[in-house]
Design a protein around this motif. Structure first.
Motif, PDB file in Angstrom:
ATOM      1  N   LEU A  97       0.823  -1.209   0.000  1.00 41.33           N
ATOM      2  CA  LEU A  97       0.000   0.000   0.000  1.00 41.33           C
ATOM      3  C   LEU A  97       0.855   1.257   0.000  1.00 41.33           C
ATOM      4  N   GLN A  98       1.961   1.214   0.760  1.00 42.74           N
ATOM      5  CA  GLN A  98       2.864   2.369   0.771  1.00 42.74           C
ATOM      6  C   GLN A  98       3.447   2.583  -0.624  1.00 42.74           C
ATOM      7  N   ASN A  99       3.799   1.476  -1.288  1.00 43.27           N
ATOM      8  CA  ASN A  99       4.343   1.597  -2.644  1.00 43.27           C
ATOM      9  C   ASN A  99       3.308   2.209  -3.590  1.00 43.27           C
ATOM     10  N   ILE A 100       2.045   1.766  -3.473  1.00 44.40           N
ATOM     11  CA  ILE A 100       0.977   2.281  -4.361  1.00 44.40           C
ATOM     12  C   ILE A 100       0.802   3.783  -4.139  1.00 44.40           C
ATOM     13  N   THR A 101       0.728   4.198  -2.870  1.00 40.56           N
ATOM     14  CA  THR A 101       0.568   5.626  -2.552  1.00 40.56           C
ATOM     15  C   THR A 101       1.721   6.439  -3.126  1.00 40.56           C
ATOM     16  N   LYS A 102       2.930   5.966  -2.859  1.00 39.93           N
ATOM     17  CA  LYS A 102       4.139   6.698  -3.263  1.00 39.93           C
ATOM     18  C   LYS A 102       4.232   6.795  -4.795  1.00 39.93           C
ATOM     19  N   THR A 103       3.996   5.654  -5.471  1.00 44.93           N
ATOM     20  CA  THR A 103       4.162   5.615  -6.931  1.00 44.93           C
ATOM     21  C   THR A 103       3.084   6.440  -7.638  1.00 44.93           C
ATOM     22  N   LEU A 104       1.838   6.315  -7.187  1.00 41.47           N
ATOM     23  CA  LEU A 104       0.775   7.100  -7.825  1.00 41.47           C
ATOM     24  C   LEU A 104       1.004   8.592  -7.609  1.00 41.47           C
ATOM     25  N   ASN A 105       1.489   8.943  -6.437  1.00 46.85           N
ATOM     26  CA  ASN A 105       1.801  10.345  -6.148  1.00 46.85           C
ATOM     27  C   ASN A 105       2.852  10.870  -7.137  1.00 46.85           C
ATOM     28  N   GLU A 106       3.918  10.062  -7.343  1.00 45.22           N
ATOM     29  CA  GLU A 106       4.984  10.460  -8.276  1.00 45.22           C
ATOM     30  C   GLU A 106       4.446  10.527  -9.709  1.00 45.22           C
ATOM     31  N   PHE A 107       3.610   9.537 -10.066  1.00 40.73           N
ATOM     32  CA  PHE A 107       3.065   9.456 -11.434  1.00 40.73           C
ATOM     33  C   PHE A 107       2.209  10.696 -11.752  1.00 40.73           C
ATOM     34  N   TYR A 108       1.316  11.037 -10.823  1.00 33.07           N
ATOM     35  CA  TYR A 108       0.423  12.178 -11.090  1.00 33.07           C
ATOM     36  C   TYR A 108       1.158  13.511 -11.061  1.00 33.07           C
ATOM     37  N   SER A 109       2.255  13.589 -10.284  1.00 31.07           N
ATOM     38  CA  SER A 109       2.941  14.890 -10.221  1.00 31.07           C
ATOM     39  C   SER A 109       4.004  15.026 -11.326  1.00 31.07           C
ATOM     40  N   TYR A 110       4.254  13.956 -12.108  1.00 31.45           N
ATOM     41  CA  TYR A 110       5.199  14.021 -13.231  1.00 31.45           C
ATOM     42  C   TYR A 110       4.443  14.541 -14.454  1.00 31.45           C
ATOM     43  N   LYS A 111       4.829  15.682 -14.969  1.00 28.67           N
ATOM     44  CA  LYS A 111       3.993  16.356 -15.976  1.00 28.67           C
ATOM     45  C   LYS A 111       4.391  16.114 -17.434  1.00 28.67           C
ATOM     46  N   LYS A 112       5.466  15.337 -17.690  1.00 27.37           N
ATOM     47  CA  LYS A 112       5.854  15.131 -19.098  1.00 27.37           C
ATOM     48  C   LYS A 112       5.003  14.034 -19.737  1.00 27.37           C
ATOM     49  N   GLU A 113       5.037  13.979 -21.073  1.00 30.25           N
ATOM     50  CA  GLU A 113       4.154  13.088 -21.817  1.00 30.25           C
ATOM     51  C   GLU A 113       4.648  11.642 -21.904  1.00 30.25           C
ATOM     52  N   ASN A 114       5.939  11.408 -21.585  1.00 28.42           N
ATOM     53  CA  ASN A 114       6.491  10.065 -21.853  1.00 28.42           C
ATOM     54  C   ASN A 114       6.258   9.081 -20.703  1.00 28.42           C
ATOM     55  N   LYS A 115       5.338   9.390 -19.775  1.00 27.56           N
ATOM     56  CA  LYS A 115       5.167   8.512 -18.615  1.00 27.56           C
ATOM     57  C   LYS A 115       4.258   7.317 -18.931  1.00 27.56           C
ATOM     58  N   VAL A 116       4.595   6.167 -18.303  1.00 27.62           N
ATOM     59  CA  VAL A 116       3.784   4.952 -18.450  1.00 27.62           C
ATOM     60  C   VAL A 116       3.626   4.336 -17.060  1.00 27.62           C
ATOM     61  N   LEU A 117       2.390   3.973 -16.717  1.00 27.35           N
ATOM     62  CA  LEU A 117       2.120   3.332 -15.432  1.00 27.35           C
ATOM     63  C   LEU A 117       2.101   1.820 -15.672  1.00 27.35           C
ATOM     64  N   VAL A 118       2.986   1.093 -14.983  1.00 23.60           N
ATOM     65  CA  VAL A 118       3.059  -0.370 -15.141  1.00 23.60           C
ATOM     66  C   VAL A 118       2.356  -0.994 -13.935  1.00 23.60           C
ATOM     67  N   VAL A 119       1.288  -1.774 -14.217  1.00 23.07           N
ATOM     68  CA  VAL A 119       0.458  -2.274 -13.108  1.00 23.07           C
ATOM     69  C   VAL A 119       0.261  -3.790 -13.215  1.00 23.07           C
ATOM     70  N   PRO A 120       0.641  -4.558 -12.176  1.00 24.30           N
ATOM     71  CA  PRO A 120       0.345  -5.989 -12.189  1.00 24.30           C
ATOM     72  C   PRO A 120      -1.172  -6.227 -12.189  1.00 24.30           C
ATOM     73  N   LEU A 121      -1.578  -7.320 -12.797  1.00 24.57           N
ATOM     74  CA  LEU A 121      -2.995  -7.619 -13.031  1.00 24.57           C
ATOM     75  C   LEU A 121      -3.856  -7.501 -11.769  1.00 24.57           C
ATOM     76  N   ARG A 122      -3.398  -8.113 -10.672  1.00 21.30           N
ATOM     77  CA  ARG A 122      -4.226  -8.092  -9.456  1.00 21.30           C
ATOM     78  C   ARG A 122      -4.437  -6.662  -8.956  1.00 21.30           C
ATOM     79  N   THR A 123      -3.420  -5.833  -9.099  1.00 25.74           N
ATOM     80  CA  THR A 123      -3.532  -4.435  -8.658  1.00 25.74           C
ATOM     81  C   THR A 123      -4.512  -3.686  -9.560  1.00 25.74           C
ATOM     82  N   ALA A 124      -4.414  -3.965 -10.858  1.00 31.11           N
ATOM     83  CA  ALA A 124      -5.279  -3.267 -11.831  1.00 31.11           C
ATOM     84  C   ALA A 124      -6.744  -3.665 -11.673  1.00 31.11           C
TER      85      ALA A 124
END
Length: 989
Positions: A60-87
């Motif tokens: 859960l800490q990883n999910i919070t931390k990673t989503l926070n970084e993902f949403y605050s990264y403003k460039k176009e080349n970002k990709v969110l990699v999500v394991p099936l169970r999480t998705a």
């Protein structure tokens, strides 16, 4: 990997990539990074809806931390990699993430800050030892935001930020340099008061078996409009491997995104151009593919050179990154020289917060076993001091000044013994200590004589410098840990030294001791000698025989098994073959104690603490120059390690293998429905269970209860009252899958390797010590499957808040590293007891492991010619108020820890170091605390001057030396500070 590489090389617009698991996510991370994308990887979240999430806190800490970084990264080349169970679950929406800064010289409203941190999911603790924790102590704020490797210490002057420094969460010391500012991100989510209230309200009406129903354990399941399904939000693709996992991920479908949704997502197409490669010789492989574009990936230039590649070669493009990509196409070769990165080990906290609880048993060096009743202030001669209260028989109490707290230690014996309180003033404990001391001199004498005798004998010299031995380690199918490599080198040094080896290897279960031993066996046998591998039980012998046969097959080693199950005919054959030299290696049990061999060079003893001293001596007598290598699963205390290492070699394995998964731990209240679900869940994945019930008298009734809930489940019982032969047969049947549940006492806590038993239920978990629970939990999750451990309590209203804290500590794994550090401390003490052998358990029970080992160390030191002086005690009777005040440090446990450390201080430097640390952690000491530190200084200086009492009356300070000579000096006044200054001046001259 090749299909992912091909797909992202085309620079498409995928924003969300769904993969099967952590391993595939790591591959995607490397491929995306290589192709100039910015990947953000979410953890593989394998919880089922409604699960208590404390044991998933890391994910859960990883999910919070990673989503926070993902949403605050403003460039176009970002990709969110999500394991099936999480998705498959709703993830928090973008507005749940935020951050704020704390800056030097800014002002802080502490009440508002506390509320905000609470709403953002921070845990309020005594001492910050991991991410997501905060501690407020007067005008000092410690916090460790998610993703930070260090904590931040903010010093306030009223409401203004006076300084900000980083601090090490292992030893709590802060850096000298100040920093200007730092950011705080949410530890759970950036929720406001209304959102928190809404979730809390919902949780109150939820039916759940979670031990504590709060936002940390269940909040994630009730995000409602604060959550969204990621595949519905982003431009998404899915890998074929993830699609293959769909059915398994959907065993429990509650509250998940519709399965059909995944089937309609665009798939990553199969690779057409690129193939995965695994070149044995990189340089040679590149020459085969001359004319193609060559790319080499490595973390360092040194690694490139070690592969004999030329850094100046213009035909090769070098990329210095940690990626692992090995691919070939018609026009390109990409080779990575990197190995898989091992999982980071959680650092062990260096400060052990004293978990000494009121009513715990302690041992006093002079007065014996009593019960700790806490620390209380007492007014003596008009001055206030803190005293440790210890209760003895007949309601007698002993008051120990806190500066002498080092005279008591926690009482640890084996798990089953209960302490008997001694009587004060009878002198019986002193007699008992003398009796134990005499016995210890005899033991230590034997140990030393034996070591000396073996020192005089020339050992069999083994050639350990063969290429075949290096190849053996690479054929293991996994990379050796750093500790394994070091232990093998130490072993080879001993074997090739020409002296007789006597080495002990200690290491936790499943940390790879047998692999180390196999290297020694191979070296000895390839050199033309014979070896024996001795185990305490038939089951272990059988397990080791099969695993060694697999590894040794290609080397033509002639192996046999000799144990209780070997037939008389086979026994005769094996014994004759050993004597004639037709067999190289025999794996067996006690049956190996009386055999003859032709050319025996090495005896390996597994679980060596299970053998008596006489049995071990019998093995050494098989041949006077035989090498002995013993292995034990309990760690050895550092001090005893040093004392014994003069007499025998010591090696230890402290790092777990990479593929070892953690054990999910849950604390639950007993419910029939819950037991049924746990058992059936393990059965569904083809596994078996341990059910620990530590009361032999009520075991039959417990078996009947389980049988009533689950009539079709097969259960067998094991405890100390059944014979060794029957116990071994039961374990063997369990290993062969003949029944589902092994109902056992804590007898199962050591020595079993049953990879198919991966769930454990512990009945009455609140009645176990932290070390026992830690050790029991280690029985499961030993194969490649995740282990589950359930701590069951009868009624949570009836257990103490400390017991709840302790259980939740083990559940979330993070609570004050001291929880596990303390468990290790207990195990270490026991490990030391194990070295001496079972025969001594009577003495150990009478005086506790800690004191027993201390006495053994002293005895060994004296007999080795390093005479250790008797520890002196200074009686300080100064009329001054000296104690660590409650105003300065509120938490009793932290004060106790500091009293303990100051009590053990032996030099001025040690006191100054602790004082500096206290000032750093808690601010400037107040007057009583400062005077207590000066009192400790008086104690240390008096010890150095061989003074046994320091006392004051009015303005007179009197010193009594060990030879009873007294000297009295006058203080300018009877004020505390004058008396202290006068005393210190005298002691420093």
């Amino acid at each position: 990997m090749n299909s992912l590489f091909e797909f992202f090389k085309e620079k498409n617009d995928c924003k969300l990539l769904i993969v099967s698991d952590d391993k595939e996510a790591q591959e995607a991370f490397d491929v995306l990074s290589y192709n100039q994308k910015k990947p953000f990887v979410l953890a593989d979240f394998r919880a089922n809806f409604g699960d208590d999430l404390l044991s998933f806190s890391e994910e859960l800490q990883n999910i919070t931390k990673t989503l926070n970084e993902f949403y605050s990264y403003k460039k176009e080349n970002k990709v969110l990699v999500v394991p099936l169970r999480t998705a498959s679950y709703k993830m928090p929406v973008e507005k749940c993430f935020d951050s704020f800064k704390i800056e030097f010289a800014s002002t802080i409203d502490l009440d508002k800050l506390k509320d905000k941190l609470y709403n953002w999911g921070y845990y309020f603790v005594d001492i910050v030892t991991s991410e997501g924790e905060v501690s407020l102590r007067g005008d000092i704020l410690d916090i460790c935001p998610l993703g930070a490797s260090k904590g931040f210490r903010v010093s306030l002057f009223d409401d203004e930020v006076e300084s900000i420094r980083e601090f090490d969460i292992e030893d709590q010391k802060s850096a000298k340099e100040e920093i200007d500012s730092f950011s705080i991100t949410p530890a759970f989510l950036a929720l406001n008061e209304d959102e928190i209230d809404r979730i809390n309200e919902e949780l109150e009406s939820v039916e759940s078996d979670a031990f504590i129903k709060d936002i940390h354990s269940l909040g994630f399941w009730y995000l409602d409009d604060l959550g969204e399904y990621l595949p519905s939000k982003f431009n998404s693709y899915i890998t074929y491997n993830a699609l293959d996992e769909l059915d398994e991920a959907y065993i429990f479908e509650s509250k998940r995104i519709d399965k059909e949704k995944f089937l309609t997502l665009p798939k990553i197409p199969k690779a057409k151009k690129y193939q995965i490669i695994n070149p044995a010789n990189v340089k040679e492989f590149l020459t085969f593919h001359d004319g193609k574009k060559h790319t080499i990936i490595s973390t360092t230039e040194a690694k490139v050179k070690s592969f004999d590649l030329d850094l100046a070669d213009k035909k090769i493009k070098y990329i210095f990154e940690p990626y692992i990509i090995n691919l070939v196409s018609d026009d390109e070769v990409i080779i990575s020289l990197n190995k898989e990165i091992k999982k980071k080990r959680k650092k062990k906290i260096k400060l052990v917060l004293d978990e000494l609880l009121v009513n715990d048993f302690v041992v006093h060096e002079q007065h014996g076993i009593g019960q700790y009743k806490g620390i209380e202030p007492v007014v003596v001669m008009g001055a206030k001091r803190d005293f440790v209260i210890v209760a003895y028989a007949n309601e007698d109490k002993l008051l120990i000044p806190v500066e002498n707290i080092d005279l008591i230690d926690r009482y640890v014996a084996d798990g089953s013994s209960y302490a008997v309180v001694d009587t004060l003033g009878k002198g019986s404990f002193a007699k008992l200590k003398d009796k134990v001391k005499d016995r210890l001199f005899a033991i230590a004498n034997d140990i030393i004589k034996l070591a000396a005798a073996r020192e005089l004998v020339n050992g069999i010299k083994i050639n350990c410098d063969k290429k075949i031995l290096k190849d053996f380690s690479t054929s293991a199918g996994f990379d050796y840990t750093k500790d394994q490599k070091r232990s093998i080198n130490e072993l080879f040094d001993d074997l090739s030294s020409g002296k007789v080896m006597d080495r002990l290897l200690s290491g936790d279960v499943g940390f790879g001791k047998t692999e180390v031993a196999m290297n020694a066996l191979l070296a000895v046998i390839l050199d033309g000698h014979q070896a024996l591998f001795v185990c305490p039980t038939t089951l272990l012998a059988s397990q080791h025989f099969h695993s060694m046969k697999k590894r040794f097959d290609e080397y033509g080693i002639r192996m046999a098994q000799l144990d209780g199950k070997t037939t008389a005919k086979e026994k005769t054959y094996v014994k004759k073959a050993l004597e004639s030299g037709d067999i190289d290696l025999v794996v067996g049990t006690h049956s190996l104690l009386d055999i003859k061999t032709k050319d025996l060079a090495l005896v390996i003893i597994d679980e060596e603490h299970k053998f008596g001293v006489k049995q071990k001596e019998k093995l050494k007598e098989l041949r006077e120059d035989v090498h002995i290598f013993s292995m034990s699963a309990t760690p050895i205390p550092r001090t005893l390690n040093l004392a014994l290492s003069k007499l025998k070699g010591m090696s230890s394995l402290l790092t777990p293998p990479t593929e070892r998964l953690g054990v999910r731990t849950y604390v639950k209240e007993f419910e029939e429905k819950l037991i049924k679900e746990i058992v059936l869940r393990e059965k569904r994945r083809g596994g078996q269970l341990f059910y620990v019930h530590n009361n032999i008298a009520s075991m039959e009734a417990k078996k009947a209860d389980i049988q009533e809930i689950l009539p079709n489940i097969k259960i067998e019982m094991i405890h100390s009252k059944i014979t060794q032969v029957k116990a071994e047969k039961l374990i063997e049947d369990f290993n062969d899958g003949k029944f589902d549940i092994l109902l056992a006492t804590s007898i199962v806590e050591s020595g079993l390797h049953l990879p198919n038993a991966n769930s454990m239920i512990i009945d009455g978990a609140d009645r176990f010590g932290i070390a026992d629970l830690h050790q029991l939990r280690g029985r499961v999750g030993r194969g490649h499957k995740e282990g589950f451990c359930y701590f069951i309590v009868e009624d949570k209203k009836k257990i103490t808040s400390d017991a709840i804290k302790r259980l939740l500590a083990l559940e979330s794994n993070s609570y004050l590293g001291s929880g596990t550090a303390l468990a290790h401390q207990d195990l270490e003490i026991r490990g030391g007891g194990n070295i001496i052998g079972e025969a001594q358990s009577g003495h150990i029970k009478q005086i506790g492991y800690g004191l027993y080992l201390k006495m053994l160390e002293d005895t060994l030191a004296i007999l080795s010619g390093e005479s250790k002086e008797e520890s002196q005690v200074v009686d300080i009777k100064l009329a001054i108020s000296a104690f660590i005040s409650n105003d300065y440090i509120v938490e009793d446990r932290v004060r106790l820890e500091l009293y303990r450390r100051l009590g053990k201080a032996k030099s001025k430097e040690a006191i100054y170091e602790i004082e500096e640390e206290m000032e750093d952690r808690f601010g400037k000491p107040d007057i009583p605390t400062k005077q207590f530190l000066e009192l400790i200084m008086i104690k240390v200086l008096a010890l150095q001057k061989e003074i046994k009492t320091v006392s004051s009356y009015e303005m007179n300070v009197t010193f009594t030396k060990n030879d009873d000579i007294k000297e009295t000096i006058k203080s300018p006044s009877k004020d505390d500070d004058d008396i202290i200054a006068t005393t210190l001046k005298y002691l420093r001259k």
